[in-house]
Design a protein around this motif. Structure first.
Motif, short mmCIF file in Angstrom:
data_model
loop_
_atom_site.label_atom_id
_atom_site.label_comp_id
_atom_site.label_asym_id
_atom_site.label_seq_id
_atom_site.Cartn_x
_atom_site.Cartn_y
_atom_site.Cartn_z
N LYS A 1 3.34 2.72 -12.56
CA LYS A 1 3.72 1.32 -12.50
C LYS A 1 5.23 1.21 -12.72
O LYS A 1 6.09 2.29 -12.92
N VAL B 1 -1.52 2.39 -7.95
CA VAL B 1 -0.87 0.94 -8.27
C VAL B 1 -0.48 0.34 -6.98
O VAL B 1 0.07 0.92 -6.22
N SER C 1 1.59 4.39 -5.85
CA SER C 1 0.99 5.70 -6.68
C SER C 1 1.63 7.04 -6.01
O SER C 1 2.32 6.97 -5.06
N PRO D 1 -1.27 6.65 -10.81
CA PRO D 1 -0.53 5.34 -10.46
C PRO D 1 0.68 5.27 -11.23
O PRO D 1 1.02 6.09 -12.34
N GLU E 1 -3.38 -2.17 -10.67
CA GLU E 1 -3.64 -0.74 -11.00
C GLU E 1 -5.27 -0.62 -10.72
O GLU E 1 -6.24 -1.04 -11.48
#
Length: 560
Positions: free
Chosen positions: A385, A295, A319, A383, A252
Motif C-alpha cells: 500500500k 493491491v 503489488s 500487496p 487490497e
C-alpha cells in the motif's frame, strides 16, 4: 361356517339335523333321536334360574356341555346341546349369517316340560324376544345390561353434499323450485331402486360462481406478480454500473480470496454496484479465475466487466511480486521502488532490524553469513500500500517463509537427510533452485548435492563446485569465470575451494525446489552440465561421463 353356525361336534351338518336348511322364523324344536342310548328317557335340561337385576351377575351364555351340573353325556352327534338363558332355551348353534336360526317357541301341552310354558315376556323387566342379525333392537336391555341405541349405518350411502347456502343457492331457507314439486312428480316416491331416499339436486347460483371466478382470477394475478418479482430477484440482471468509472481508489485483494469475497471488497470501495454483477462478469471472462492477491489501483463506479479486466491488468496491480530464486539484493531494490524510497533504504533496514522481523531461532547466529534474511524473503505476491514502511513489507515476507517451511517440515526432514539442521536444508534448496532449469532437474540436482557432501565422495572430495555460489559472492549473475580465478578465491561461499555447503542460502528458493530437496532421487548422480548453456541440464554418475558432457558443451559453444 363359523363356530356359531354349527354344532360343537366334529361331524358336518346333516339334513336330518333340525337346524339344517332354511327353517324360517316359524321356529322348530328339535325332536329327540329314537336311536339315542337313553331309550325312552327324554333329555331334561337343567333349569337355570331366571337372572334378576340387582343380584350377582352370571354369564347367561355359559355353555353346559356336560360340565358341572350336567352329568349327562351326549351320544348323538347331531343333537345340539341347549344353552339356557334365563328360562329360555336356545340352540347352541347360535346365529348364522348363512342359515336361518331356529328360534324357541311355546310347544304347548305335551312337551317334555309338561304343561304350559310360562310367559317370559309378561313383565317390563323381561328380555325382548331375540331378533335375527341386522334387525336386533337398537335399544333395550340385553344380557342383564342396558344398551344404548345404535345409529343406523348405511355403508352404501354416498357422502352428503355441501348444504351451505352459498353453494346450494338457497337463500335463507327459500326453495329453489325443485324441492316444492310433489314427490310423485319426481318419480319413484322419492326413493331409489333399493328403497333409499334419492339425493335431491342442489341448485347453483350464478352470482356465487361469478364471485368464485373473480376470486380465483385475482389469486392467479397476484401469484403471477409474485412469481415475476421472484424471477427478477433470482434470475434477472444484477444491478451494475456502466462505463469505465472515474476517480481513483486502492483495493487490497488478500491471498486466497474467492469471487464473492473480491466482489464484496469492490462493492464496499464503491467500485462495483453489486457482488452478483461482479461474480457474473468474472465467470464470463475466460481468465476471471486468475485474479491474484495484491493491491490494485481501480476507479469508482465501474461496470463489473471493466473491473474484472482492470484486475487482470498488470498496470493496475500495486503489488510486489518476488520470483523464485531471486536474491535479497534485488528484492530490496524493488521495495524501494514500490514505496518511493531512496535507493538502499530497505537494505539498511534489513541489516539493522533483521533480528526483529520474525526469523525463527534456528535461522539466527550463523557466522560468515552475508545476509541473515537471505532465504527468508519467500517468493510470492505481496500487496504494498501507499505509505507502507519497508520493515512491514519485510516482516510479511519472513512470516510467509516461516509458514511454508513449517508446511515442508524442514526441521524433521533435515535430520532424516543427515543435515545439521533446517538452516542447511534451506541452503540446499537455494543451491538446487539456482542450478536447476526445470522441475525434473530439481530432484536430480538435490541428489548431486547430497552425494557430494558424503565423506565417502572420492570424485570431488566433498567439493560442490557450483558456479552459482561463486556468482553470489561476487554479487553478479551469468558471468564467465576462469578456473584460475575460482581456484585462487578462498571466500566461504566459493564451493571450489571450500568443502561442504555455503554459510547460508544464496537466494530464496520456491516451493518446488524446497520439496525436491526433501526427497532427492537415488540414482547415483554426481555431475551435471548445462549442455545448451541455458535450459537443458544433463547428469552423469562418473567423471568419464562428465567429461563427455563437458566436451559436448564446448563444441556447442565453439570452444576448443
Amino acid at each position: 361356517m363359523t363356530e356359531y353356525g354349527r354344532s360343537p361336534g366334529s361331524e358336518p351338518w346333516h339334513p336330518e339335523d333340525p337346524l339344517y336348511g332354511d327353517q324360517g322364523w316359524r321356529g322348530q324344536q328339535g325332536q329327540p333321536d329314537p336311536a339315542a342310548p337313553y331309550g325312552a328317557q327324554q333329555y331334561q335340561p337343567q333349569q337355570a334360574p331366571q337372572q334378576q337385576y340387582g343380584g350377582d351377575y352370571q354369564d347367561p351364555y355359559q355353555q353346559q356341555y356336560g360340565g358341572q351340573g350336567h352329568p349327562q353325556q351326549y351320544a348323538d352327534p347331531h343333537y345340539a346341546p341347549q344353552q339356557q338363558y334365563g328360562d329360555q332355551q336356545y340352540a347352541t348353534g347360535g346365529w348364522d349369517t348363512g342359515q336361518q336360526p331356529v328360534m324357541p317357541y311355546d310347544p304347548g301341552p305335551g312337551t317334555p316340560y309338561g304343561g304350559q310354558t310360562p310367559d317370559l315376556y309378561g313383565t317390563p323387566d323381561a328380555y325382548p324376544p331375540p331378533q335375527p342379525p341386522g334387525h336386533r333392537a337398537a335399544s333395550g336391555e340385553q344380557h342383564g345390561r342396558r344398551r344404548e341405541p345404535e345409529p343406523a349405518t348405511d355403508w352404501d350411502a354416498e357422502p352428503e353434499e355441501e348444504s351451505h347456502p352459498f353453494f346450494t343457492g338457497a337463500d335463507g331457507g327459500e326453495s329453489d323450485g325443485y324441492d316444492d314439486e310433489p314427490e310423485a312428480a319426481r318419480g319413484g316416491g322419492g326413493r331409489d331402486g333399493r328403497g333409499r331416499p334419492k339425493k335431491q339436486k342442489k341448485g347453483r347460483s350464478g352470482m356465487a360462481c361469478l364471485i368464485v371466478a373473480v376470486v380465483l382470477a385475482g389469486g392467479v394475478g397476484g401469484a403471477g406478480y409474485v412469481g415475476y418479482q421472484f424471477w427478477q430477484d433470482k434470475f434477472g440482471a444484477a444491478p451494475d454500473f456502466a462505463g469505465q468509472g472515474s476517480g481513483s481508489v486502492q483495493v487490497e485483494i488478500p491471498q486466497g480470496a474467492t469471487g464473492a469475497a473480491i466482489g464484496n471488497l469492490l462493492k464496499d470501495a464503491g467500485v462495483v454496484k453489486s457482488v452478483d454483477a461482479f461474480v457474473a462478469a468474472q465467470l464470463r471472462n475466460p481468465n476471471g479465475d486468475k485474479v491474484q492477491a495484491g493491491v490494485y489501483d481501480l476507479k469508482k463506479e465501474m461496470s463489473a466487466a471493466s473491473a474484472v479486466e482492470l484486475l487482470l491488468s498488470a498496470q493496475s496491480r500495486n503489488s510486489l511480486i518476488i520470483p523464485e530464486g531471486k536474491r535479497n539484493a534485488w528484492i530490496y531494490e524493488q521495495i524501494d521502488t514500490k514505496l518511493g524510497l531512496d535507493a538502499g533504504t530497505t537494505k539498511k533496514v534489513a541489516e539493522e532490524e533483521s533480528e526483529d522481523l520474525g526469523l525463527p531461532e534456528w535461522a539466527t547466529g550463523h557466522p560468515e553469513v552475508k545476509d541473515p534474511l537471505e532465504g527468508f524473503l519467500f517468493p510470492a505476491s505481496y500487496p504494498v500500500k501507499k505509505g507502507a514502511k519497508p520493515e512491514d513489507v519485510l516482516a510479511g515476507m519472513v512470516a510467509r517463509a516461516n509458514e511454508e517451511y513449517t508446511k515442508a517440515n524442514v526441521v524433521g526432514k533435515a535430520k532424516s537427510l543427515g543435515l545439521e539442521g533446517p538452516w542447511q536444508l534451506v541452503t540446499v534448496a537455494s543451491l538446487v533452485q539456482a542450478e536447476g532449469k526445470t522441475k525434473d532437474d530439481y530432484r536430480k540436482m538435490a541428489e548431486v548435492v547430497y552425494n557430494r557432501l558424503k565423506p565417502t565422495n572420492t570424485e570431488t572430495n566433498q567439493l560442490l563446485q557450483f558456479d552459482s555460489a561463486f556468482n553470489y559472492l561476487r554479487g553478479e549473475s551469468e558471468i564467465e569465470i576462469s578456473e584460475s580465478e575460482i581456484n585462487s578465491n578462498k571466500d566461504p561461499y566459493n564451493t571450489y575451494t571450500r568443502k561442504g555447503l555455503t554459510p547460508g542460502p544464496i537466494g530464496n528458493p520456491g516451493t518446488v525446489a524446497l520439496i525436491a530437496s526433501t526427497s532427492p532421487t537415488k540414482d547415483g548422480w554426481m555431475y551435471f552440465v548445462a549442455t545448451d548453456g541455458k535450459h537443458r541440464t544433463e547428469f552423469a554418475k562418473t567423471h568419464a561421463e562428465f567429461q563427455e558432457l563437458k566436451d559436448k558443451f564446448n563444441a556447442q559453444q565453439g570452444i576448443d
